[in-house]
Design an enzyme around this catalytic site. Structure first.
Site, PDB file in Angstrom:
ATOM      1  N   ALA A  29      -4.022  -3.890  -2.450  1.00 56.33           N
ATOM      2  CA  ALA A  29      -4.829  -3.886  -3.812  1.00 56.33           C
ATOM      3  C   ALA A  29      -3.903  -4.548  -4.698  1.00 56.33           C
ATOM      4  O   ALA A  29      -3.538  -4.397  -5.700  1.00 56.33           O
ATOM      5  CB  ALA A  29      -4.911  -2.311  -4.246  1.00 56.33           C
ATOM      6  N   LEU A  30      -3.592  -5.842  -4.302  1.00 54.13           N
ATOM      7  CA  LEU A  30      -2.596  -6.790  -5.090  1.00 54.13           C
ATOM      8  C   LEU A  30      -2.865  -7.083  -6.426  1.00 54.13           C
ATOM      9  O   LEU A  30      -4.008  -7.499  -6.509  1.00 54.13           O
ATOM     10  CB  LEU A  30      -2.224  -8.017  -4.196  1.00 54.13           C
ATOM     11  CG  LEU A  30      -1.798  -7.656  -2.657  1.00 54.13           C
ATOM     12  CD1 LEU A  30      -1.457  -9.110  -2.140  1.00 54.13           C
ATOM     13  CD2 LEU A  30      -0.329  -7.057  -2.706  1.00 54.13           C
ATOM     14  N   HIS A  34       2.537  -7.471  -7.968  1.00 55.94           N
ATOM     15  CA  HIS A  34       3.046  -7.965  -6.589  1.00 55.94           C
ATOM     16  C   HIS A  34       3.229  -9.159  -6.487  1.00 55.94           C
ATOM     17  O   HIS A  34       4.169  -9.666  -5.734  1.00 55.94           O
ATOM     18  CB  HIS A  34       1.728  -7.553  -5.674  1.00 55.94           C
ATOM     19  CG  HIS A  34       1.332  -5.941  -5.475  1.00 55.94           C
ATOM     20  ND1 HIS A  34       0.401  -5.341  -6.164  1.00 55.94           N
ATOM     21  CD2 HIS A  34       2.160  -4.968  -4.996  1.00 55.94           C
ATOM     22  CE1 HIS A  34       0.212  -4.202  -5.828  1.00 55.94           C
ATOM     23  NE2 HIS A  34       1.614  -3.863  -5.449  1.00 55.94           N
ATOM     24  N   ARG A 185      -3.151   1.579  -9.257  1.00 57.47           N
ATOM     25  CA  ARG A 185      -3.889   2.697  -9.640  1.00 57.47           C
ATOM     26  C   ARG A 185      -4.608   2.649 -10.949  1.00 57.47           C
ATOM     27  O   ARG A 185      -5.591   3.536 -11.667  1.00 57.47           O
ATOM     28  CB  ARG A 185      -3.059   4.128  -9.955  1.00 57.47           C
ATOM     29  CG  ARG A 185      -2.483   4.536  -8.598  1.00 57.47           C
ATOM     30  CD  ARG A 185      -1.585   5.507  -8.568  1.00 57.47           C
ATOM     31  NE  ARG A 185      -1.465   6.467  -7.370  1.00 57.47           N
ATOM     32  CZ  ARG A 185      -0.531   5.790  -6.571  1.00 57.47           C
ATOM     33  NH1 ARG A 185       0.154   5.099  -6.660  1.00 57.47           N
ATOM     34  NH2 ARG A 185      -0.577   6.816  -5.327  1.00 57.47           N
TER      35      ARG A 185
HETATM   36  P1  AMP Z   1       2.910  -0.577  -4.406  1.00 54.60           P
HETATM   37  O1  AMP Z   1       1.636  -1.362  -3.839  1.00 54.60           O
HETATM   38  O2  AMP Z   1       2.406   0.023  -5.657  1.00 54.60           O
HETATM   39  O3  AMP Z   1       3.517   0.053  -3.445  1.00 54.60           O
HETATM   40  O4  AMP Z   1       3.904  -1.620  -4.960  1.00 54.60           O
HETATM   41  C1  AMP Z   1       4.490  -2.549  -3.802  1.00 54.60           C
HETATM   42  C2  AMP Z   1       5.721  -3.039  -4.825  1.00 54.60           C
HETATM   43  O5  AMP Z   1       5.164  -3.837  -6.013  1.00 54.60           O
HETATM   44  C3  AMP Z   1       6.830  -2.144  -5.399  1.00 54.60           C
HETATM   45  O6  AMP Z   1       7.979  -2.652  -5.134  1.00 54.60           O
HETATM   46  C4  AMP Z   1       6.404  -1.898  -6.725  1.00 54.60           C
HETATM   47  O7  AMP Z   1       7.480  -1.638  -7.567  1.00 54.60           O
HETATM   48  C5  AMP Z   1       6.149  -3.346  -7.020  1.00 54.60           C
HETATM   49  N1  AMP Z   1       5.159  -3.351  -8.262  1.00 54.60           N
HETATM   50  C6  AMP Z   1       4.034  -2.590  -8.539  1.00 54.60           C
HETATM   51  N2  AMP Z   1       3.760  -2.673  -9.788  1.00 54.60           N
HETATM   52  C7  AMP Z   1       4.496  -3.731 -10.460  1.00 54.60           C
HETATM   53  C8  AMP Z   1       4.336  -4.273 -11.758  1.00 54.60           C
HETATM   54  N3  AMP Z   1       3.678  -4.108 -12.766  1.00 54.60           N
HETATM   55  N4  AMP Z   1       5.429  -5.149 -11.802  1.00 54.60           N
HETATM   56  C9  AMP Z   1       6.190  -5.789 -11.028  1.00 54.60           C
HETATM   57  N5  AMP Z   1       6.274  -4.775  -9.768  1.00 54.60           N
HETATM   58  C10 AMP Z   1       5.528  -4.165  -9.316  1.00 54.60           C
END
Ligand code: AMP
Length: 284
Positions: A29-30, A34, A185
């Site tokens: 869900a990039l 990401h 989310r």
């Molecule tokens: P997730 O897919 O939520 O597990 O996130 C994957 C990676 O993206 C993790 O290292 C998160 O900390 C990073 N991430 C998620 N949201 C953000 C954001 N708004 N800014 C920077 N990095 C993010």
């Protein structure tokens, strides 16, 4: 790529050619957060692997795994657009084959903040899957978002304690125009909840402003942040000021401090944080 064997082959070839390997672990869900990590990996390393794995073991009952947003085709196009070389999207049984019985557990750091509310299984799930992703892809550098500040600390401890030879890069939080930290989310928020959610970052900013104005007492700073949240009818799950490395609670800001918050807004559980620095330190 779906299999560990395929990824290992690609990594072996890249290394043989003297190329450095970067890993960006995601649950898909990039969004722009990401993508900022992928861009950073593209700039700093030669073979960029983006992993996409919605890790079942880090979800709990309230945090519905089946409802987590998924769109692999869109994610693949976005990752490719940022120059990723490999999208590694293994099926669950490639990561957890029959008879899988190992858990990596980190004491201390995982027991507070999100660990206290999501339960110990959450960070056990994170550390176990991150260890596996590191073993599968053997990156030189792995990129994580500062938005998940506790996760960054936990992963740094993991690689130190287990002597894993990867450098961990923490990248700044990417925000929406109103300051809301981007998150997969956020898709759960309806229009009202989306409006409310903007108060989370405003609360962190208000505390930071008060610190700049000379207020260093933790209880006073937290009260200021809490008031901004209350103005948007948000009751935080936690709102805490902690040491930015060992996460011990702080009574006052003396050097750097991590101001961290989690709150249920509408159907989403959102987290955010801000690194605060004592004004005297910033000007030192
Ligand atoms: P997730 O897919 O939520 O597990 O996130 C994957 C990676 O993206 C993790 O290292 C998160 O900390 C990073 N991430 C998620 N949201 C953000 C954001 N708004 N800014 C920077 N990095 C993010």
């Amino acid at each position: 790529m779906r299999s560990v064997a395929e990824v290992r082959g690609a990594v072996r070839d890249a290394r043989a050619a003297g190329r450095r390997v970067g890993l960006v672990p995601t649950m898909g869900a990039l969004h722009e957060g990401h993508l900022s990590l992928i861009r950073r990996a593209r700039a700093d390393t030669d073979l960029v692997i983006v992993s996409l794995f919605v890790n079942p073991t880090q979800f709990n009952a309230q945090d519905d795994l089946a409802a987590y947003p998924r769109d692999e085709a869109r994610d693949a196009a976005l990752a490719e657009g940022e120059g990723a070389d490999i999208l590694f999207a293994p099926p669950v049984d490639e990561v957890y084959p029959d008879g899988f019985a190992t858990t990596i557990h980190i004491a201390g750091l995982t027991e507070v903040l999100c660990g206290a509310y999501r339960g110990p299984a959450h960070f056990d799930g994170v550390t176990t899957v991150v260890t596996k992703l590191f073993q599968m892809t053997t990156p030189d550098v792995a990129f994580f978002g500062q938005k998940d500040a506790q996760q960054v600390l936990v992963v740094r401890r993991l690689v130190r304690d287990l002597d894993i030879t990867v450098r961990i890069e923490a990248c700044p939080t990417v925000r929406e125009p109103d300051g809301l930290a981007m998150s997969s989310r956020n898709a759960y928020l309806d229009a009202d909840a989306r409006q409310q959610a903007g108060a989370i970052n405003r609360a962190l900013e208000a505390a930071d402003r008060a610190l700049a104005g000379g207020e260093t007492d933790a209880a006073a700073l937290l009260a200021i942040a809490r008031e901004v949240l209350a103005g948007a009818r948000i009751e935080p799950e936690y709102l805490e000021l902690r040491h930015p490395e060992d996460l011990r609670p702080l009574e006052a800001v003396e050097g750097d401090a991590l101001l961290a918050v989690a709150a249920h807004v509408g159907r989403a559980r959102l987290i955010d944080n801000r690194m605060l620095s004592h004004p005297a330190k910033e000007h030192a």
